[in-house]
Design a protein around this motif. Structure first.
Motif, PDB file in Angstrom:
ATOM      1  N   LEU A  26       0.838  -1.200   0.000  1.00 10.21           N
ATOM      2  CA  LEU A  26       0.000   0.000   0.000  1.00 10.21           C
ATOM      3  C   LEU A  26       0.871   1.247   0.000  1.00 10.21           C
ATOM      4  O   LEU A  26       1.816   1.336   0.783  1.00 10.21           O
ATOM      5  N   ALA A  27       0.557   2.204  -0.878  1.00  6.69           N
ATOM      6  CA  ALA A  27       1.271   3.482  -0.860  1.00  6.69           C
ATOM      7  C   ALA A  27       0.296   4.580  -0.471  1.00  6.69           C
ATOM      8  O   ALA A  27      -0.812   4.640  -1.000  1.00  6.69           O
ATOM      9  N   ALA A  28       0.697   5.424   0.466  1.00  5.48           N
ATOM     10  CA  ALA A  28      -0.159   6.534   0.892  1.00  5.48           C
ATOM     11  C   ALA A  28       0.575   7.845   0.692  1.00  5.48           C
ATOM     12  O   ALA A  28       1.722   7.988   1.125  1.00  5.48           O
ATOM     13  N   ILE A  29      -0.080   8.784  -0.007  1.00  8.18           N
ATOM     14  CA  ILE A  29       0.498  10.122  -0.174  1.00  8.18           C
ATOM     15  C   ILE A  29      -0.480  11.072   0.498  1.00  8.18           C
ATOM     16  O   ILE A  29      -1.600  11.256   0.035  1.00  8.18           O
ATOM     17  N   ARG A  30      -0.077  11.605   1.646  1.00 10.72           N
ATOM     18  CA  ARG A  30      -1.031  12.390   2.421  1.00 10.72           C
ATOM     19  C   ARG A  30      -0.355  13.448   3.270  1.00 10.72           C
ATOM     20  O   ARG A  30       0.865  13.566   3.241  1.00 10.72           O
ATOM     21  N   THR A  31      -1.176  14.186   4.021  1.00  9.46           N
ATOM     22  CA  THR A  31      -0.628  15.229   4.890  1.00  9.46           C
ATOM     23  C   THR A  31      -0.151  14.600   6.188  1.00  9.46           C
ATOM     24  O   THR A  31      -0.447  13.448   6.480  1.00  9.46           O
ATOM     25  N   LYS A  32       0.530  15.393   6.980  1.00 10.16           N
ATOM     26  CA  LYS A  32       0.920  15.023   8.350  1.00 10.16           C
ATOM     27  C   LYS A  32       1.725  13.733   8.435  1.00 10.16           C
ATOM     28  O   LYS A  32       1.582  12.984   9.392  1.00 10.16           O
ATOM     29  N   ILE A  33       2.487  13.399   7.399  1.00 12.31           N
ATOM     30  CA  ILE A  33       3.337  12.215   7.504  1.00 12.31           C
ATOM     31  C   ILE A  33       4.715  12.522   6.939  1.00 12.31           C
ATOM     32  O   ILE A  33       4.874  13.428   6.134  1.00 12.31           O
ATOM     33  N   ASP A  34       5.672  11.744   7.363  1.00  7.65           N
ATOM     34  CA  ASP A  34       7.008  11.809   6.779  1.00  7.65           C
ATOM     35  C   ASP A  34       7.171  10.583   5.901  1.00  7.65           C
ATOM     36  O   ASP A  34       6.458   9.598   6.064  1.00  7.65           O
ATOM     37  N   SER A  35       8.125  10.669   4.988  1.00  6.64           N
ATOM     38  CA  SER A  35       8.403   9.500   4.151  1.00  6.64           C
ATOM     39  C   SER A  35       8.800   8.345   5.051  1.00  6.64           C
ATOM     40  O   SER A  35       9.573   8.522   5.980  1.00  6.64           O
ATOM     41  N   ALA A  36       8.221   7.176   4.786  1.00  6.56           N
ATOM     42  CA  ALA A  36       8.537   6.037   5.645  1.00  6.56           C
ATOM     43  C   ALA A  36       8.124   4.746   4.971  1.00  6.56           C
ATOM     44  O   ALA A  36       7.304   4.742   4.052  1.00  6.56           O
ATOM     45  N   THR A  37       8.703   3.650   5.425  1.00 10.14           N
ATOM     46  CA  THR A  37       8.238   2.324   5.046  1.00 10.14           C
ATOM     47  C   THR A  37       7.832   1.636   6.337  1.00 10.14           C
ATOM     48  O   THR A  37       8.607   1.601   7.295  1.00 10.14           O
ATOM     49  N   LEU A  38       6.597   1.136   6.390  1.00  5.39           N
ATOM     50  CA  LEU A  38       6.101   0.514   7.611  1.00  5.39           C
ATOM     51  C   LEU A  38       5.801  -0.955   7.364  1.00  5.39           C
ATOM     52  O   LEU A  38       5.562  -1.377   6.232  1.00  5.39           O
ATOM     53  N   GLN A  39       5.780  -1.703   8.469  1.00 10.17           N
ATOM     54  CA  GLN A  39       5.521  -3.143   8.384  1.00 10.17           C
ATOM     55  C   GLN A  39       4.100  -3.447   7.916  1.00 10.17           C
ATOM     56  O   GLN A  39       3.872  -4.380   7.174  1.00 10.17           O
ATOM     57  N   GLY A  40       3.125  -2.672   8.404  1.00 12.83           N
ATOM     58  CA  GLY A  40       1.729  -3.005   8.121  1.00 12.83           C
ATOM     59  C   GLY A  40       0.960  -1.847   7.524  1.00 12.83           C
ATOM     60  O   GLY A  40       1.525  -0.808   7.192  1.00 12.83           O
ATOM     61  N   TRP A  41      -0.348  -2.020   7.374  1.00 12.30           N
ATOM     62  CA  TRP A  41      -1.201  -1.003   6.768  1.00 12.30           C
ATOM     63  C   TRP A  41      -1.725   0.003   7.780  1.00 12.30           C
ATOM     64  O   TRP A  41      -2.365   0.965   7.419  1.00 12.30           O
ATOM     65  N   GLY A  42      -1.537  -0.286   9.070  1.00 14.71           N
ATOM     66  CA  GLY A  42      -2.033   0.637  10.090  1.00 14.71           C
ATOM     67  C   GLY A  42      -2.845  -0.103  11.123  1.00 14.71           C
ATOM     68  O   GLY A  42      -3.124  -1.289  10.971  1.00 14.71           O
ATOM     69  N   PRO A  43      -3.259   0.627  12.197  1.00  9.86           N
ATOM     70  CA  PRO A  43      -3.883  -0.028  13.348  1.00  9.86           C
ATOM     71  C   PRO A  43      -5.155  -0.822  13.008  1.00  9.86           C
ATOM     72  O   PRO A  43      -5.408  -1.854  13.630  1.00  9.86           O
ATOM     73  N   ALA A  44      -5.932  -0.371  12.012  1.00  4.33           N
ATOM     74  CA  ALA A  44      -7.202  -1.048  11.718  1.00  4.33           C
ATOM     75  C   ALA A  44      -6.978  -2.494  11.289  1.00  4.33           C
ATOM     76  O   ALA A  44      -7.720  -3.389  11.664  1.00  4.33           O
ATOM     77  N   THR A  45      -5.942  -2.712  10.508  1.00  2.00           N
ATOM     78  CA  THR A  45      -5.685  -4.060  10.000  1.00  2.00           C
ATOM     79  C   THR A  45      -4.653  -4.806  10.842  1.00  2.00           C
ATOM     80  O   THR A  45      -4.761  -6.018  11.029  1.00  2.00           O
ATOM     81  N   ASP A  46      -3.672  -4.045  11.371  1.00  2.00           N
ATOM     82  CA  ASP A  46      -2.581  -4.700  12.102  1.00  2.00           C
ATOM     83  C   ASP A  46      -3.082  -5.453  13.331  1.00  2.00           C
ATOM     84  O   ASP A  46      -2.465  -6.428  13.760  1.00  2.00           O
ATOM     85  N   ALA A  47      -4.212  -5.008  13.893  1.00  5.02           N
ATOM     86  CA  ALA A  47      -4.748  -5.678  15.079  1.00  5.02           C
ATOM     87  C   ALA A  47      -5.145  -7.116  14.752  1.00  5.02           C
ATOM     88  O   ALA A  47      -5.163  -7.971  15.622  1.00  5.02           O
ATOM     89  N   VAL A  48      -5.465  -7.366  13.497  1.00  3.29           N
ATOM     90  CA  VAL A  48      -5.986  -8.686  13.133  1.00  3.29           C
ATOM     91  C   VAL A  48      -5.039  -9.468  12.218  1.00  3.29           C
ATOM     92  O   VAL A  48      -4.878 -10.677  12.379  1.00  3.29           O
ATOM     93  N   TYR A  49      -4.443  -8.781  11.265  1.00  5.98           N
ATOM     94  CA  TYR A  49      -3.664  -9.479  10.228  1.00  5.98           C
ATOM     95  C   TYR A  49      -2.216  -8.976  10.150  1.00  5.98           C
ATOM     96  O   TYR A  49      -1.950  -7.815  10.441  1.00  5.98           O
ATOM     97  N   ALA A  50      -1.339  -9.847   9.718  1.00 10.37           N
ATOM     98  CA  ALA A  50       0.013  -9.417   9.366  1.00 10.37           C
ATOM     99  C   ALA A  50      -0.033  -9.008   7.895  1.00 10.37           C
ATOM    100  O   ALA A  50       0.167  -9.831   7.006  1.00 10.37           O
ATOM    101  N   THR A  51      -0.375  -7.743   7.658  1.00 10.96           N
ATOM    102  CA  THR A  51      -0.565  -7.286   6.275  1.00 10.96           C
ATOM    103  C   THR A  51       0.774  -7.068   5.584  1.00 10.96           C
ATOM    104  O   THR A  51       1.831  -7.130   6.208  1.00 10.96           O
TER     105      THR A  51
END
Ligand SMILES: [Zn+2]
Length: 449
Positions: A158-183
């Motif tokens: 997943l690629a997100a281009i949005r406000t209030k973020i710095d360039s980064a690579t993260l392990q998962g898609w975010g809290p909504a999915t990470d709580a259940v799945y290793a995305t």
């Protein structure tokens, strides 16, 4: 389909998830059933859920104690739905001036701690809204519902281009999915980056899903068409945070051969409506919000009518928003052929300040898709600002000034799509500025009222 996390050694299928994942899946199980309930049953459940919230507001939120007393509304001894729907609307200005008077003096046990839902101010009226961990949980549940509705491959990139973020690579898609799945991984880029920089980054990252604001996606897709840029793995574009330009779906299809899925959300209430899995219109997330679309006389709109969006949050006991007019307008849709009972919004129109005012005083949301001008000159972006009932300033982001002949053709095309021979004043700019929260509006009227 990915399997949920499992915490019992040796047990992977079916998974035995940790408590937070189990709660999230339990919520999805209920949401999968409630989406098919008939509208009357959904409304009944909403009113049931509203009862404890209204009692809580009356007892612990000073603003509502006063408001209910003034309206002779006493939810502590039961309430009639009709009386609730006569309470005055809560405006952004009231939220701003009420400050802490809208916050509960006592968050019920198990709602967790207070969380800030940020403030947004595209109309120059920033508001601060608080929620709880429960509010946040419901927000996450709706994000996960969106993924499940649209059958996303959660193991993808997943690629997100949005406000209030710095360039980064993260392990998962975010809290909504990470709580259940290793995305799969997600990669982030700040939306303030130049379009060509964004496009080069996208080619390099080659994501399966791309998430950004509609105006930014439109600029990316147009630039891709100009430069013949493909993003090989891309399968879906996801948009949020602005009204959808008329030609966005078409442009993404031409540029990348992918569909667009939009979410109607606002920072202070999170998800309001999700795009139907089978259609381009939206389903109100009625399990979390009671949404009314009201005409100028305060009556509910019928399908085909456009009215003000009025929201009641059903699970925010930290700072309840009751009949909150968020400033947006939307068109009510017919019941959806998909069979879901969740109310339908056909289109989200934006705000009153995005309405064109004609000299006879009538107003509408103008549409001037790119076809209006693409054949005339190379214009990267346009923004129209109406200064008076007859005069409109057209800001054009262009590299080369228009010739007098192009100017004439452009003005004529614009007058035609706006439906009136406005006096149009062209202004060349390098870049069209965005508002503080980086939302882009292609039409702004400075005429009050
Ligand atoms: Zn549907």
């Amino acid at each position: 389909m990915l399997l949920p996390h499992s915490i019992v050694p040796g047990i992977g299928w079916p998974a035995m998830p940790p408590p937070v994942g189990a709660s999230m899946l339990a919520m999805q199980f209920q949401l999968q059933q409630s989406q098919w309930l008939p509208p009357e049953t959904l409304r009944e459940r909403q009113l049931q859920q509203l009862a404890p919230l209204l009692r809580h507001a009356s007892e612990t939120v000073p603003f509502y104690r006063q408001r209910f007393a003034a309206a002779r509304f006493d939810p502590c001894s039961g309430f009639a739905a009709a009386a609730f729907f006569q309470l005055p609307l809560l405006t952004r200005a009231e939220i701003q001036s009420a400050g802490d008077a809208l916050v509960t003096s006592k968050l019920p046990p198990d709602h967790g701690k207070f969380l800030s839902f940020g403030s947004s101010g595209s109309t120059g009226q920033p508001i601060k809204v608080l929620g709880s961990e429960v509010t946040h949980f419901f927000g996450s549940a709706l994000t996960l519902r969106d993924h499940l509705w649209h059958r996303r491959d959660l193991s993808a990139r997943l690629a997100a281009i949005r406000t209030k973020i710095d360039s980064a690579t993260l392990q998962g898609w975010g809290p909504a999915t990470d709580a259940v799945y290793a995305t799969g991984p997600s990669v982030m880029l700040n939306i303030a980056s130049d379009i060509d920089v964004q496009l080069a980054w996208l080619r390099e990252q080659n994501p399966d899903y791309l998430l950004s604001h509609p105006s930014n996606i439109l600029a990316l897709a147009r630039r891709s068409l100009e430069t013949g840029t493909r993003i090989g793995n891309l399968r879906e574009v996801r948009t949020f945070g602005e009204t959808l330009p008329a030609d966005l779906r078409d442009t993404c299809s031409k540029a990348w051969g992918v569909p667009v899925t939009d979410v109607y959300s606002a920072e202070e209430v999170s998800t309001i409506a999700l795009q139907c899995p089978a259609h381009e219109h939206y389903h109100v997330q009625a399990e979390n919000l009671l949404v009314e679309i009201l005409d100028a006389g305060g009556q509910p709109c019928a399908p085909g009518q456009v009215g003000r969006v009025v929201i009641t949050t059903l699970h925010n006991f930290a700072m309840p928003l009751l009949r909150y007019a968020n400033g947006d307008y939307a068109e009510v849709g017919e019941p959806c052929p998909c069979g879901r009972g969740l109310p339908v919004l056909k289109r989200i129109m934006g705000r009153q300040r995005n309405m064109l005012v004609l000299p006879d005083g009538t107003r509408h949301w103008p549409s001037f898709p790119a076809e209006t001008w693409t054949g005339i000159a190379l214009i990267r972006q346009i923004q129209l600002v109406q200064h008076s009932p007859r005069r409109i300033e057209a800001r054009l982001a262009i590299d080369q000034p228009l010739t007098p002949e192009q100017q004439q053709r452009f003005i004529r095309a614009l007058q035609e799509s706006l439906g009136y021979p406005f006096e149009i004043e062209l202004r060349h700019v390098q870049q069209i500025e965005r508002s503080a929260n980086f939302k882009y509006e292609d039409f702004i009227s400075l005429i009050g009222g």
